[in-house]
Design a protein around this motif. Structure first.
Motif, PDB file in Angstrom:
ATOM      1  N   GLN A 174       0.187  -7.068   0.106  1.00  0.00           N
ATOM      2  CA  GLN A 174      -0.044  -5.661   0.428  1.00  0.00           C
ATOM      3  C   GLN A 174      -1.107  -5.524   1.522  1.00  0.00           C
ATOM      4  O   GLN A 174      -0.953  -4.741   2.460  1.00  0.00           O
ATOM      5  N   GLN A 182       4.498   3.331  10.363  1.00  0.00           N
ATOM      6  CA  GLN A 182       3.560   4.453  10.354  1.00  0.00           C
ATOM      7  C   GLN A 182       2.407   4.221  11.328  1.00  0.00           C
ATOM      8  O   GLN A 182       1.817   5.177  11.825  1.00  0.00           O
ATOM      9  N   THR A 195       6.187   1.392   6.042  1.00  0.00           N
ATOM     10  CA  THR A 195       4.722   1.450   5.996  1.00  0.00           C
ATOM     11  C   THR A 195       4.132   1.007   7.327  1.00  0.00           C
ATOM     12  O   THR A 195       3.223   1.645   7.864  1.00  0.00           O
ATOM     13  N   ILE A 202       6.692  -1.426  -1.325  1.00  0.00           N
ATOM     14  CA  ILE A 202       5.373  -2.034  -1.156  1.00  0.00           C
ATOM     15  C   ILE A 202       4.704  -2.345  -2.491  1.00  0.00           C
ATOM     16  O   ILE A 202       3.910  -3.284  -2.594  1.00  0.00           O
ATOM     17  N   ARG A 221       0.278  -2.766   9.804  1.00  0.00           N
ATOM     18  CA  ARG A 221       0.332  -1.364  10.227  1.00  0.00           C
ATOM     19  C   ARG A 221      -0.726  -1.077  11.291  1.00  0.00           C
ATOM     20  O   ARG A 221      -0.466  -0.379  12.270  1.00  0.00           O
TER      21      ARG A 221
END
Length: 248
Positions: A143, A98, A95, A135, A150
Protein backbone atom coordinates in the motif's frame (compact mmCIF):
# COMPACT_ATOMS: atom_id res chain seq x y z
CA UNK A 1 20.88 27.12 -3.33
CA UNK A 2 17.16 27.87 -3.49
CA UNK A 3 15.17 27.58 -0.28
CA UNK A 4 12.43 24.99 -0.62
CA UNK A 5 10.64 25.82 2.61
CA UNK A 6 10.59 28.93 4.79
CA UNK A 7 8.48 29.00 7.96
CA UNK A 8 8.29 32.05 10.20
CA UNK A 9 6.76 32.24 13.69
CA UNK A 10 4.50 29.21 13.22
CA UNK A 11 2.14 28.52 16.10
CA UNK A 12 -0.63 25.90 15.97
CA UNK A 13 -3.03 24.83 18.70
CA UNK A 14 -5.87 22.36 19.17
CA UNK A 15 -8.65 23.07 21.68
CA UNK A 16 -6.55 25.83 23.25
CA UNK A 17 -3.58 23.47 23.69
CA UNK A 18 -0.46 24.60 21.84
CA UNK A 19 1.02 21.88 19.60
CA UNK A 20 3.68 23.98 17.84
CA UNK A 21 4.96 27.31 19.16
CA UNK A 22 6.95 30.04 17.40
CA UNK A 23 8.67 27.72 14.94
CA UNK A 24 11.09 29.31 12.47
CA UNK A 25 12.99 27.34 9.86
CA UNK A 26 14.37 27.53 6.34
CA UNK A 27 15.39 24.49 4.31
CA UNK A 28 17.38 24.32 1.09
CA UNK A 29 16.07 22.39 -1.89
CA UNK A 30 17.41 19.09 -3.20
CA UNK A 31 17.61 17.34 0.16
CA UNK A 32 16.14 14.33 1.93
CA UNK A 33 15.10 15.59 5.35
CA UNK A 34 13.99 13.62 8.37
CA UNK A 35 11.54 15.09 10.87
CA UNK A 36 12.27 13.55 14.26
CA UNK A 37 10.65 13.81 17.67
CA UNK A 38 8.75 11.84 20.32
CA UNK A 39 5.09 10.88 20.00
CA UNK A 40 2.86 13.90 20.40
CA UNK A 41 5.68 16.33 19.76
CA UNK A 42 3.97 18.08 16.85
CA UNK A 43 5.66 16.44 13.87
CA UNK A 44 2.45 15.70 11.96
CA UNK A 45 0.96 19.02 13.03
CA UNK A 46 4.00 20.81 11.63
CA UNK A 47 3.62 19.12 8.25
CA UNK A 48 -0.15 19.57 8.09
CA UNK A 49 0.08 23.25 9.00
CA UNK A 50 2.76 23.81 6.35
CA UNK A 51 0.40 22.23 3.82
CA UNK A 52 -2.59 24.26 5.02
CA UNK A 53 -4.44 21.13 6.19
CA UNK A 54 -4.85 22.48 9.73
CA UNK A 55 -5.29 26.15 10.65
CA UNK A 56 -2.41 28.20 12.04
CA UNK A 57 -2.75 30.51 15.01
CA UNK A 58 0.02 32.59 13.50
CA UNK A 59 2.91 32.33 11.11
CA UNK A 60 3.90 32.49 7.48
CA UNK A 61 4.80 29.58 5.19
CA UNK A 62 6.39 29.80 1.77
CA UNK A 63 7.37 26.94 -0.51
CA UNK A 64 9.83 27.92 -3.22
CA UNK A 65 8.98 31.51 -2.40
CA UNK A 66 5.24 31.10 -2.96
CA UNK A 67 2.17 30.60 -0.81
CA UNK A 68 0.81 27.07 -0.55
CA UNK A 69 -2.24 27.89 -2.71
CA UNK A 70 -0.03 28.95 -5.61
CA UNK A 71 2.17 25.86 -5.61
CA UNK A 72 -0.06 23.09 -4.27
CA UNK A 73 -0.12 21.12 -7.53
CA UNK A 74 3.67 20.68 -7.24
CA UNK A 75 3.43 19.22 -3.72
CA UNK A 76 2.94 15.52 -3.01
CA UNK A 77 1.67 14.43 0.40
CA UNK A 78 1.47 10.89 1.75
CA UNK A 79 -0.36 10.77 5.10
CA UNK A 80 0.00 8.12 7.77
CA UNK A 81 -1.44 4.78 6.67
CA UNK A 82 -3.71 4.78 9.73
CA UNK A 83 -5.48 7.87 8.34
CA UNK A 84 -6.46 6.20 5.06
CA UNK A 85 -9.67 4.25 4.46
CA UNK A 86 -8.30 1.06 2.97
CA UNK A 87 -11.82 -0.33 2.50
CA UNK A 88 -12.63 2.32 -0.08
CA UNK A 89 -13.48 0.45 -3.32
CA UNK A 90 -10.71 1.71 -5.58
CA UNK A 91 -8.22 -0.22 -7.69
CA UNK A 92 -4.48 0.24 -7.44
CA UNK A 93 -4.20 1.70 -10.94
CA UNK A 94 -6.95 4.21 -10.24
CA UNK A 95 -5.29 5.24 -6.99
CA UNK A 96 -2.06 5.98 -8.82
CA UNK A 97 -3.69 7.86 -11.69
CA UNK A 98 -5.15 10.24 -9.08
CA UNK A 99 -1.63 11.63 -8.86
CA UNK A 100 -2.06 13.17 -12.31
CA UNK A 101 -5.22 15.11 -11.32
CA UNK A 102 -3.56 18.23 -9.82
CA UNK A 103 -2.00 19.17 -13.15
CA UNK A 104 -5.07 18.47 -15.24
CA UNK A 105 -7.58 21.17 -16.07
CA UNK A 106 -10.63 21.57 -13.86
CA UNK A 107 -12.93 19.47 -16.07
CA UNK A 108 -10.27 17.37 -17.79
CA UNK A 109 -10.05 13.63 -17.46
CA UNK A 110 -6.87 11.52 -17.56
CA UNK A 111 -5.90 10.58 -21.11
CA UNK A 112 -3.50 7.98 -22.45
CA UNK A 113 -0.49 10.08 -21.44
CA UNK A 114 -1.60 10.16 -17.80
CA UNK A 115 -2.48 6.46 -17.81
CA UNK A 116 0.96 5.63 -19.19
CA UNK A 117 2.62 7.79 -16.54
CA UNK A 118 0.66 5.99 -13.81
CA UNK A 119 1.74 2.56 -15.07
CA UNK A 120 5.34 3.72 -15.29
CA UNK A 121 5.12 4.84 -11.66
CA UNK A 122 3.71 1.45 -10.65
CA UNK A 123 6.56 -0.30 -12.43
CA UNK A 124 9.03 1.98 -10.64
CA UNK A 125 7.82 0.79 -7.24
CA UNK A 126 7.47 -2.85 -8.36
CA UNK A 127 3.67 -2.95 -8.14
CA UNK A 128 2.53 -3.15 -11.77
CA UNK A 129 1.25 -6.74 -11.39
CA UNK A 130 -1.19 -5.50 -8.73
CA UNK A 131 -2.73 -2.78 -10.92
CA UNK A 132 -6.19 -4.37 -10.95
CA UNK A 133 -6.29 -5.24 -7.24
CA UNK A 134 -8.43 -3.38 -4.75
CA UNK A 135 -6.03 -1.39 -2.61
CA UNK A 136 -7.34 -2.90 0.63
CA UNK A 137 -6.17 -6.35 -0.53
CA UNK A 138 -2.53 -5.31 -0.35
CA UNK A 139 -0.05 -5.59 2.51
CA UNK A 140 1.05 -2.48 4.37
CA UNK A 141 4.30 -2.23 2.43
CA UNK A 142 2.54 -2.69 -0.88
CA UNK A 143 0.00 0.00 0.00
CA UNK A 144 2.79 2.42 0.86
CA UNK A 145 4.52 1.71 -2.44
CA UNK A 146 1.25 2.41 -4.29
CA UNK A 147 0.94 5.80 -2.60
CA UNK A 148 4.53 6.57 -3.49
CA UNK A 149 3.68 5.66 -7.09
CA UNK A 150 0.78 8.12 -6.93
CA UNK A 151 3.24 10.84 -5.89
CA UNK A 152 5.60 9.86 -8.72
CA UNK A 153 2.74 10.12 -11.21
CA UNK A 154 2.12 13.64 -9.93
CA UNK A 155 5.70 14.61 -10.86
CA UNK A 156 5.88 16.87 -7.80
CA UNK A 157 8.86 19.01 -6.83
CA UNK A 158 8.48 18.63 -3.07
CA UNK A 159 7.28 15.63 -1.08
CA UNK A 160 5.91 15.31 2.46
CA UNK A 161 5.59 11.81 3.91
CA UNK A 162 4.20 10.99 7.35
CA UNK A 163 5.77 7.85 8.86
CA UNK A 164 6.10 5.97 5.54
CA UNK A 165 8.14 3.14 7.05
CA UNK A 166 5.81 2.19 9.92
CA UNK A 167 4.34 -1.30 9.68
CA UNK A 168 5.89 -2.26 6.36
CA UNK A 169 8.17 -5.09 5.26
CA UNK A 170 11.91 -4.72 4.79
CA UNK A 171 11.74 -5.10 1.00
CA UNK A 172 9.19 -2.30 0.67
CA UNK A 173 11.27 -0.05 2.92
CA UNK A 174 14.35 -0.70 0.76
CA UNK A 175 12.38 0.05 -2.43
CA UNK A 176 10.96 3.26 -0.99
CA UNK A 177 14.20 4.72 0.41
CA UNK A 178 16.02 3.90 -2.84
CA UNK A 179 13.42 5.88 -4.81
CA UNK A 180 13.47 8.76 -2.32
CA UNK A 181 17.23 9.05 -2.69
CA UNK A 182 16.90 8.98 -6.48
CA UNK A 183 14.33 11.78 -6.30
CA UNK A 184 16.71 13.76 -4.07
CA UNK A 185 19.49 13.25 -6.61
CA UNK A 186 17.16 14.63 -9.29
CA UNK A 187 16.84 17.85 -7.28
CA UNK A 188 13.55 17.07 -5.52
CA UNK A 189 13.07 17.99 -1.86
CA UNK A 190 11.61 15.39 0.49
CA UNK A 191 10.41 15.72 4.09
CA UNK A 192 9.90 12.43 5.95
CA UNK A 193 8.47 12.08 9.45
CA UNK A 194 10.51 9.25 10.90
CA UNK A 195 10.90 7.39 14.19
CA UNK A 196 13.62 4.74 13.75
CA UNK A 197 16.83 6.29 15.06
CA UNK A 198 18.94 3.42 13.70
CA UNK A 199 18.28 4.53 10.11
CA UNK A 200 18.83 8.28 10.49
CA UNK A 201 22.43 8.42 9.29
CA UNK A 202 21.77 6.09 6.35
CA UNK A 203 18.59 7.77 5.16
CA UNK A 204 18.81 11.54 5.61
CA UNK A 205 20.90 14.55 4.64
CA UNK A 206 19.33 16.92 7.17
CA UNK A 207 17.15 16.62 10.25
CA UNK A 208 14.42 18.75 11.78
CA UNK A 209 14.09 18.01 15.50
CA UNK A 210 10.66 18.87 16.91
CA UNK A 211 9.16 18.85 20.39
CA UNK A 212 6.40 21.44 20.69
CA UNK A 213 8.54 23.68 18.53
CA UNK A 214 11.87 23.57 16.78
CA UNK A 215 14.68 22.05 18.84
CA UNK A 216 17.28 22.11 16.08
CA UNK A 217 17.70 21.71 12.33
CA UNK A 218 20.62 21.09 10.03
CA UNK A 219 22.88 18.38 8.58
CA UNK A 220 22.69 14.99 10.26
CA UNK A 221 26.37 15.23 11.18
CA UNK A 222 25.68 18.38 13.21
CA UNK A 223 22.22 17.68 14.62
CA UNK A 224 22.16 13.95 15.40
CA UNK A 225 24.14 14.38 18.63
CA UNK A 226 23.62 13.10 22.17
CA UNK A 227 22.83 16.53 23.62
CA UNK A 228 20.27 17.48 20.99
CA UNK A 229 18.60 14.07 20.98
CA UNK A 230 18.29 14.12 24.78
CA UNK A 231 16.76 17.57 24.51
CA UNK A 232 14.36 16.47 21.78
CA UNK A 233 13.15 13.30 23.48
CA UNK A 234 13.40 14.53 27.08
CA UNK A 235 15.22 11.28 27.81
CA UNK A 236 18.75 10.35 28.93
CA UNK A 237 21.24 9.00 26.44
CA UNK A 238 21.00 5.45 27.84
CA UNK A 239 17.29 5.32 26.98
CA UNK A 240 17.93 6.59 23.46
CA UNK A 241 20.61 3.98 22.91
CA UNK A 242 18.12 1.31 23.93
CA UNK A 243 15.92 2.66 21.12
CA UNK A 244 18.77 1.73 18.77
CA UNK A 245 20.12 5.18 18.11
CA UNK A 246 23.86 5.28 17.31
CA UNK A 247 24.59 8.90 18.13
CA UNK A 248 27.77 10.64 17.11
Amino acid sequence: MEESLVVKDLTVSYSNKIAIKNLDISVDSGKLIGIIGPNGSGKSTFVKSVLGLVPKDSGEVQIFGKSIDKIRKNIAYIPQRSNIDWNFPILVKDTVIQGTYPKLGLFSRPKEKEKTRAMEALRKVGMEEFADKQIGELSGGQQQRVFLARSLAQNADIFFMDEPFVGIDIHSEEVIIKILKELRDQGKTLFVIHHDLTKVKDYFDDLILVNGGLVAAGPVSEVFTPDLMEKTFNAPLAVLKNMGGKLS
